[in-house]
Scaffold this motif. Structure first.
Motif, PDB file in Angstrom:
ATOM      1  N   GLN A  51      12.488  -1.934  -4.161  1.00  0.00           N
ATOM      2  CA  GLN A  51      11.047  -1.435  -3.876  1.00  0.00           C
ATOM      3  C   GLN A  51      11.642  -0.350  -2.991  1.00  0.00           C
ATOM      4  O   GLN A  51      10.619   0.576  -2.936  1.00  0.00           O
ATOM      5  CB  GLN A  51      10.416  -2.527  -3.272  1.00  0.00           C
TER       6      GLN A  51
ATOM      7  N   ALA B  73       6.160   1.536 -11.296  1.00  0.00           N
ATOM      8  CA  ALA B  73       5.380   0.346 -11.468  1.00  0.00           C
ATOM      9  C   ALA B  73       6.030  -0.831 -11.611  1.00  0.00           C
ATOM     10  O   ALA B  73       5.554  -1.407 -10.640  1.00  0.00           O
ATOM     11  CB  ALA B  73       4.182   1.450 -12.137  1.00  0.00           C
ATOM     12  N   GLU B  74       6.908  -0.235 -12.790  1.00  0.00           N
ATOM     13  CA  GLU B  74       7.541  -1.489 -12.990  1.00  0.00           C
ATOM     14  C   GLU B  74       7.685  -2.342 -11.672  1.00  0.00           C
ATOM     15  O   GLU B  74       8.246  -3.270 -11.530  1.00  0.00           O
ATOM     16  CB  GLU B  74       8.878  -1.378 -14.034  1.00  0.00           C
TER      17      GLU B  74
ATOM     18  N   GLY C 235       5.361  -3.877  -9.505  1.00  0.00           N
ATOM     19  CA  GLY C 235       4.110  -5.029  -9.721  1.00  0.00           C
ATOM     20  C   GLY C 235       3.036  -4.632  -8.951  1.00  0.00           C
ATOM     21  O   GLY C 235       2.605  -4.322  -9.142  1.00  0.00           O
ATOM     22  N   ASP C 236       2.731  -6.169  -8.926  1.00  0.00           N
ATOM     23  CA  ASP C 236       1.636  -6.499  -8.603  1.00  0.00           C
ATOM     24  C   ASP C 236       1.107  -6.537  -7.236  1.00  0.00           C
ATOM     25  O   ASP C 236      -0.050  -7.246  -6.596  1.00  0.00           O
ATOM     26  CB  ASP C 236       1.009  -7.706  -9.648  1.00  0.00           C
ATOM     27  N   ASP C 237       2.284  -5.854  -6.251  1.00  0.00           N
ATOM     28  CA  ASP C 237       1.552  -5.529  -5.109  1.00  0.00           C
ATOM     29  C   ASP C 237       0.941  -4.044  -4.955  1.00  0.00           C
ATOM     30  O   ASP C 237       1.713  -3.829  -4.013  1.00  0.00           O
ATOM     31  CB  ASP C 237       3.036  -5.749  -4.666  1.00  0.00           C
ATOM     32  N   ASN C 238      -0.473  -4.517  -4.482  1.00  0.00           N
ATOM     33  CA  ASN C 238      -0.919  -2.991  -4.325  1.00  0.00           C
ATOM     34  C   ASN C 238      -1.865  -2.617  -3.064  1.00  0.00           C
ATOM     35  O   ASN C 238      -1.233  -2.062  -2.419  1.00  0.00           O
ATOM     36  CB  ASN C 238      -2.910  -4.251  -5.036  1.00  0.00           C
TER      37      ASN C 238
ATOM     38  N   LYS D 293       1.966  -1.177  -3.168  1.00  0.00           N
ATOM     39  CA  LYS D 293       1.248   1.096  -3.588  1.00  0.00           C
ATOM     40  C   LYS D 293       0.218   1.701  -2.912  1.00  0.00           C
ATOM     41  O   LYS D 293       1.270   2.744  -3.617  1.00  0.00           O
ATOM     42  CB  LYS D 293       0.164   0.010  -5.372  1.00  0.00           C
TER      43      LYS D 293
ATOM     44  N   LEU E 191       0.036   2.998 -11.552  1.00  0.00           N
ATOM     45  CA  LEU E 191       0.178   2.402 -10.112  1.00  0.00           C
ATOM     46  C   LEU E 191      -1.440   1.219 -10.552  1.00  0.00           C
ATOM     47  O   LEU E 191      -1.562   0.170  -9.928  1.00  0.00           O
ATOM     48  CB  LEU E 191       0.461   2.518  -8.815  1.00  0.00           C
ATOM     49  N   GLY E 192      -2.353   1.779 -11.758  1.00  0.00           N
ATOM     50  CA  GLY E 192      -3.315   1.205 -11.793  1.00  0.00           C
ATOM     51  C   GLY E 192      -4.324   0.872 -10.261  1.00  0.00           C
ATOM     52  O   GLY E 192      -4.938  -0.345 -11.124  1.00  0.00           O
TER      53      GLY E 192
END
Length: 220
Positions: free
Chosen positions: A14, A66-67, A70-73, A76, A108-109
């Motif tokens: 990361q 983004a991959e 992951g889901d760690d906002n 991000k 990253l959404g």
């Protein structure tokens, strides 16, 4: 209230992706001269990912970033905060830099109002030449967003303490990974987000000293 020092909150993968993202932002406007790489490379090799040769880092696509994130906002958003700081280091937020940051944000959404307001400050060289440059007071959301960055990883804290100058620097060259990105006058005169950067540096120092019990003398 203090937070516990939690070493290695972010993985090496990361951290590496984070730095590649900053490199991508640095490349965005095409002004990536030989001196600017040193801005990060010389600051991070021993402390962030010592087993990775930063000189061989390449740019990263939004999808790759983004991959890895992951889901760690929180991760991000913190990356995007540093990306904005990188982009506006010379006091100018160019369209190419904004497009790069936006592509990362989209992948990253995230949908951040602060970045939308920042786009209103985009530099338009044509308008500057004709004296039509406007300076709308729209940075408050961005400032509040940057002020909200929490420092929870000691490696990132050390990086920020080195990346952000301890006082308003004189005219100088900014380097990243051994290449010069831009020659800038004193940051405090040009960078509208300089106070936010100084505040982030202070929080990083406090985290290292109070929570991690580290000697922060080298950063002062």
């Amino acid at each position: 209230m203090t937070t516990q020092c939690t070493p290695d909150q972010y993985t090496d993968e990361q951290i590496c992706a984070w730095l590649r993202g900053l490199l991508t932002v640095a490349y965005a406007d095409g002004h990536f001269d030989p001196e600017e790489q040193e801005f990060i490379a010389s600051l991070t090799q021993d402390e962030l990912i010592p087993n990775t040769d930063l000189g061989n880092l390449e740019t990263i696509t939004p999808q790759e970033l983004a991959e890895v994130f992951g889901d760690d906002n929180s991760l991000k958003e913190n990356f995007l905060r540093t990306a904005v700081m990188m982009a506006i280091a010379n006091g100018v937020y160019s369209k190419s830099e904004a497009d790069t940051v936006h592509s990362f944000q989209e992948a990253l959404g995230l949908d951040l109002e602060a970045l939308k307001s920042l786009e209103a400050t985009l530099w338009h060289p044509e308008a500057e030449k004709t004296g039509e440059t406007k300076h709308p007071d729209v940075l408050k959301p961005v400032k509040n967003w940057l002020d909200g960055m929490e420092v929870k990883d000691p490696r990132v804290a050390r990086f920020l303490c080195k990346m952000i100058p301890s006082q308003c620097p004189f005219e100088r060259d900014i380097t990243l990974f051994g290449k010069k990105i831009v020659h800038i006058p004193p940051m405090c005169e040009l960078n509208p987000l300089y106070e936010q950067m100084v505040g982030l540096r202070f929080r990083s120092l406090s985290y290292l000293a109070d929570d991690c019990k580290e000697d922060v003398t080298p950063y002062i």
